[in-house]
Every structure is written in C-alpha cells, then in structure tokens.
Design a protein around this motif. Structure first.
Motif, PDB file in Angstrom:
ATOM      1  N   ARG A  19      46.177  19.986   6.541  1.00  0.00           N
ATOM      2  CA  ARG A  19      47.021  19.483   7.634  1.00  0.00           C
ATOM      3  C   ARG A  19      47.591  18.102   7.300  1.00  0.00           C
ATOM      4  O   ARG A  19      48.759  17.818   7.594  1.00  0.00           O
ATOM      5  N   LYS A  20      46.768  17.233   6.733  1.00  0.00           N
ATOM      6  CA  LYS A  20      47.244  15.900   6.341  1.00  0.00           C
ATOM      7  C   LYS A  20      48.370  16.017   5.324  1.00  0.00           C
ATOM      8  O   LYS A  20      49.382  15.304   5.402  1.00  0.00           O
ATOM      9  N   CYS A  21      48.199  16.924   4.363  1.00  0.00           N
ATOM     10  CA  CYS A  21      49.228  17.152   3.349  1.00  0.00           C
ATOM     11  C   CYS A  21      50.540  17.586   3.998  1.00  0.00           C
ATOM     12  O   CYS A  21      51.597  17.002   3.735  1.00  0.00           O
ATOM     13  N   LEU A  22      50.470  18.583   4.875  1.00  0.00           N
ATOM     14  CA  LEU A  22      51.690  19.127   5.488  1.00  0.00           C
ATOM     15  C   LEU A  22      52.324  18.143   6.466  1.00  0.00           C
ATOM     16  O   LEU A  22      53.549  18.002   6.518  1.00  0.00           O
ATOM     17  N   ASP A  23      51.494  17.428   7.219  1.00  0.00           N
ATOM     18  CA  ASP A  23      52.031  16.461   8.185  1.00  0.00           C
ATOM     19  C   ASP A  23      52.771  15.319   7.493  1.00  0.00           C
ATOM     20  O   ASP A  23      53.662  14.699   8.089  1.00  0.00           O
ATOM     21  N   SER A  24      52.419  15.042   6.238  1.00  0.00           N
ATOM     22  CA  SER A  24      53.114  13.972   5.507  1.00  0.00           C
ATOM     23  C   SER A  24      54.539  14.375   5.140  1.00  0.00           C
ATOM     24  O   SER A  24      55.348  13.526   4.731  1.00  0.00           O
ATOM     25  N   LEU A  25      54.864  15.661   5.307  1.00  0.00           N
ATOM     26  CA  LEU A  25      56.195  16.165   4.937  1.00  0.00           C
ATOM     27  C   LEU A  25      57.050  16.538   6.135  1.00  0.00           C
ATOM     28  O   LEU A  25      58.270  16.675   6.013  1.00  0.00           O
ATOM     29  N   ILE A  26      56.420  16.725   7.276  1.00  0.00           N
ATOM     30  CA  ILE A  26      57.133  17.213   8.459  1.00  0.00           C
ATOM     31  C   ILE A  26      57.952  16.094   9.079  1.00  0.00           C
ATOM     32  O   ILE A  26      57.433  15.034   9.425  1.00  0.00           O
ATOM     33  N   SER A  27      59.256  16.351   9.207  1.00  0.00           N
ATOM     34  CA  SER A  27      60.148  15.355   9.819  1.00  0.00           C
ATOM     35  C   SER A  27      61.367  16.081  10.370  1.00  0.00           C
ATOM     36  O   SER A  27      62.009  16.862   9.662  1.00  0.00           O
ATOM     37  N   LYS A  28      61.678  15.807  11.624  1.00  0.00           N
ATOM     38  CA  LYS A  28      62.828  16.457  12.268  1.00  0.00           C
ATOM     39  C   LYS A  28      64.125  16.126  11.533  1.00  0.00           C
ATOM     40  O   LYS A  28      64.971  17.003  11.314  1.00  0.00           O
ATOM     41  N   LYS A  29      64.249  14.885  11.085  1.00  0.00           N
ATOM     42  CA  LYS A  29      65.510  14.485  10.452  1.00  0.00           C
ATOM     43  C   LYS A  29      65.648  15.016   9.025  1.00  0.00           C
ATOM     44  O   LYS A  29      66.732  14.950   8.446  1.00  0.00           O
ATOM     45  N   LEU A  30      64.553  15.560   8.475  1.00  0.00           N
ATOM     46  CA  LEU A  30      64.613  16.077   7.107  1.00  0.00           C
ATOM     47  C   LEU A  30      64.627  17.599   7.041  1.00  0.00           C
ATOM     48  O   LEU A  30      64.760  18.165   5.956  1.00  0.00           O
ATOM     49  N   ALA A  92      47.437  20.611  -2.446  1.00  0.00           N
ATOM     50  CA  ALA A  92      47.154  20.756  -1.022  1.00  0.00           C
ATOM     51  C   ALA A  92      46.160  19.727  -0.492  1.00  0.00           C
ATOM     52  O   ALA A  92      46.053  19.541   0.725  1.00  0.00           O
ATOM     53  N   ASP A  93      45.413  19.058  -1.378  1.00  0.00           N
ATOM     54  CA  ASP A  93      44.496  18.013  -0.921  1.00  0.00           C
ATOM     55  C   ASP A  93      45.085  16.610  -1.095  1.00  0.00           C
ATOM     56  O   ASP A  93      44.419  15.611  -0.817  1.00  0.00           O
ATOM     57  N   ASP A  94      46.328  16.536  -1.542  1.00  0.00           N
ATOM     58  CA  ASP A  94      47.030  15.255  -1.694  1.00  0.00           C
ATOM     59  C   ASP A  94      48.109  15.145  -0.624  1.00  0.00           C
ATOM     60  O   ASP A  94      48.320  16.049   0.180  1.00  0.00           O
ATOM     61  N   TYR A  95      48.837  14.034  -0.609  1.00  0.00           N
ATOM     62  CA  TYR A  95      49.946  13.890   0.335  1.00  0.00           C
ATOM     63  C   TYR A  95      50.903  12.812  -0.148  1.00  0.00           C
ATOM     64  O   TYR A  95      50.594  12.063  -1.085  1.00  0.00           O
ATOM     65  N   LEU A  96      52.073  12.760   0.467  1.00  0.00           N
ATOM     66  CA  LEU A  96      53.063  11.736   0.145  1.00  0.00           C
ATOM     67  C   LEU A  96      53.036  10.647   1.218  1.00  0.00           C
ATOM     68  O   LEU A  96      52.773  10.930   2.390  1.00  0.00           O
ATOM     69  N   VAL A  97      53.311   9.420   0.806  1.00  0.00           N
ATOM     70  CA  VAL A  97      53.313   8.314   1.770  1.00  0.00           C
ATOM     71  C   VAL A  97      54.535   8.436   2.674  1.00  0.00           C
ATOM     72  O   VAL A  97      55.538   9.078   2.327  1.00  0.00           O
ATOM     73  N   GLU A  98      54.445   7.811   3.821  1.00  0.00           N
ATOM     74  CA  GLU A  98      55.552   7.840   4.774  1.00  0.00           C
ATOM     75  C   GLU A  98      56.815   7.252   4.133  1.00  0.00           C
ATOM     76  O   GLU A  98      56.781   6.188   3.522  1.00  0.00           O
TER      77      GLU A  98
END
Length: 312
Positions: A19-30, A92-98
């Motif tokens: 979830r942390k991984c996916l939430d780091s990518l979710i954005s309405k404007k993108l 899947a266990d990593d994420y991107l910064v805001e």
C-alpha cells in the motif's frame, strides 16, 4: 493525453509494504500522464488482493497475474504491456518520494533522454549494513555502458533509480528470451547491461527519489545455503557468457569490457560463497583479485581480526 511514464511493479508476498508503494504513485493530477502496471508473481499472502483492490479503484492501473516465475520474468512481462514513453521499475516493498514523478516528467518534457539516473535512499533496520547502490555520473559524449559499469569500482547494477526510454527497454527485451530464463542473482545487472547497449543519451540527477527498503523479507536479504547460491550464480554467469557470444549485440570496446567486468564480479561472488564452506582466506583473496571493491578486502580484515570467528 499521451502516457509519459509507466511504472512496472513486480509483486511477490509484499503485503506489509504494498500500500505504501502504491500510495506513493497515486495522484489525481497524474492519472492521465502515468500508468501503473502491477504484476502479481504468485503471491499467497494477500498482496494479490491488495493489487486487485487498487486496480478496481484507479483507471490508470493495469493488473497482470502469473504463476511464480521470479522478479525477472514479472518485470519483463510488465514491460511488454507498457504504453508510456518511459518506464520505471519499482519493487513492491520500495516507494518513490513525494514529487518524484512530477520532477521526472518536467525533465523529459524539456529534453528527451534514453536513460535518467537518480539517487536511491536506503531505509530499514538493516540499511546501515547495506552498500548504497552506485549512482553513475554521466558526462556528455561518454559511452553509457562505460558510465554504468567502468567509470567506478562499483557498477550500476541495481534496477531502482532509473528512468528508461520504453523503446530502449523493449530493444533490450528483444535480445532476452525472458520467458525461458530463470535468473535470480544479478538479474538487474543482466537487464541493465542489455539496456546500456542501446542507450545514446543520459542524465544524472543527484537527488534521492527512490526509497529502497532493506528488511529481512527482502529477496536480496534472504539467506540461502552457500551451495544453493553458488548454483544460482553459475546460472547467471552462463547467461552473461551467452550474451558475449550473441551476434545480436554490438560489442564495441566499452560493451565488451563492461560485460567482462560483470563476469569477474559474478566469479568473485562464487569464490565468496565457496569460502563459507572451506579455505576462507584463499577464496576471499581470489574474490578480491577479481573484484577489488573494499568490501572484499574488508572481509579478509574482519576474518583475521576476529581470529576466524566472523565470515561476512
């Protein structure tokens, strides 16, 4: 609006982190400029259900399911379905910064590159004992394979922290029969070497935008018996040797030197695993001759200073 960046996420039993991984990518404007491709690789811990939940919740997410075939197969299966101009591979266990995706989109809209390198941040209890992935510094006019594999004692053999032009990534895929390959060690390096062959332009960003989570459930941290590791390393080496024999590859001097350096590092890893069974100093010394990074010299120093009690 055309898709600019596709993010391919291979998933295998990453339920605590997905979830942390996916939430780091979710954005309405993108949502109209990026796509997220989830490839479930036979998970049995609830990860598949989380991936399906997000797939049904967001229009820019694709979901693919396959029997467990390993991360190499899962990534490349996802790549086949990529529609964006560029692709990022995210574990899947990593994420991107805001703000990372927005920053990368702005860059490639100003000028196109075959590959963009950006920095990686390590987190987790074991991160202090993990070597940070090498960030290659590209100089205009340099060979990309030289930049990634020859300009430093380290090599850029980790998939994280790279934005790759999709056309280049698919060219690399064209010389890999990935459905027939089960490569489990140095698989990132194998694919990235194939990518480097086709790259002509690059950019380095000295900014930490990829967060690499180091934990005991991670594939790279999982303990295996030395003999099992040796067998997997020999399989990897056979694929690198096959690349050298392949007529599909343009072997200029830098490509050939890069591949031979990678082969030496794989050989070094085999000696390190052999050392855990017998003749520790002898085999670690052989490993250091093949791969002179300080980490191999440190193994000898630690072993001697602890009178043979610690074999790293």
């Amino acid at each position: 609006m055309p898709i600019i960046i596709s993010i391919v996420i291979p998933i295998f039993n990453a339920q605590p982190y997905l979830r942390k991984c996916l939430d780091s990518l979710i954005s309405k404007k993108l949502e109209n400029t990026i796509e997220i491709i989830l490839v479930n690789d036979g998970s049995d811990d609830g990860s598949k259900e989380i991936a399906i939940e997000y797939y049904h919740s967001y229009n820019n997410i694709q979901f693919l399911n396959q029997d467990n075939q390993g991360v190499f197969s899962a990534r490349n299966n996802g790549l086949v379905h990529v529609r964006g101009e560029y692709v990022i591979f995210l574990d899947a266990d990593d994420y991107l910064v805001e703000g990372a995706i927005e920053h990368l989109i702005r860059l490639v809209r100003k000028k196109s590159y075959d590959i963009v390198f950006f920095d990686v941040k390590l987190i987790g209890q074991k991160s202090l004992f993990k070597t940070k992935p090498y960030l290659p510094y590209y100089e205009i006019g340099s060979s990309i394979s030289k930049t990634m594999f020859l300009n430093n004692n380290a090599i850029a053999g980790y998939m994280g922290g790279k934005l790759i032009r999709t056309m280049v990534a698919k060219q690399a895929l064209s010389i890999i029969s990935y459905k027939d390959i089960r490569i489990e060690l140095y698989e990132d390096c194998y694919f990235l070497f194939c990518v480097a062959i086709y790259c002509k332009t690059a950019l380095t960003i000295n900014k930490e935008m990829y967060v690499y989570r180091v934990h005991k459930r991670s594939v790279t941290q999982r303990e295996m018996p030395p003999q099992q590791v040796i067998e997997k390393l020999r399989v990897s080496k056979s694929y690198f040797e096959e690349l050298e024999r392949s007529f599909a590859i343009d072997f200029d001097k830098n490509n050939l030197q890069s591949l031979r350096k990678i082969n030496r590092i794989v050989d070094s890893s085999i000696f390190i695993q052999t050392a855990k069974n017998s003749s520790y100093i002898k085999n670690i010394y052989k490993a250091w001759l093949l791969d002179s990074r300080f980490v191999n010299l440190a193994r000898i120093i630690i072993y001697i200073s602890t009178i043979g009690k610690i074999k790293k």
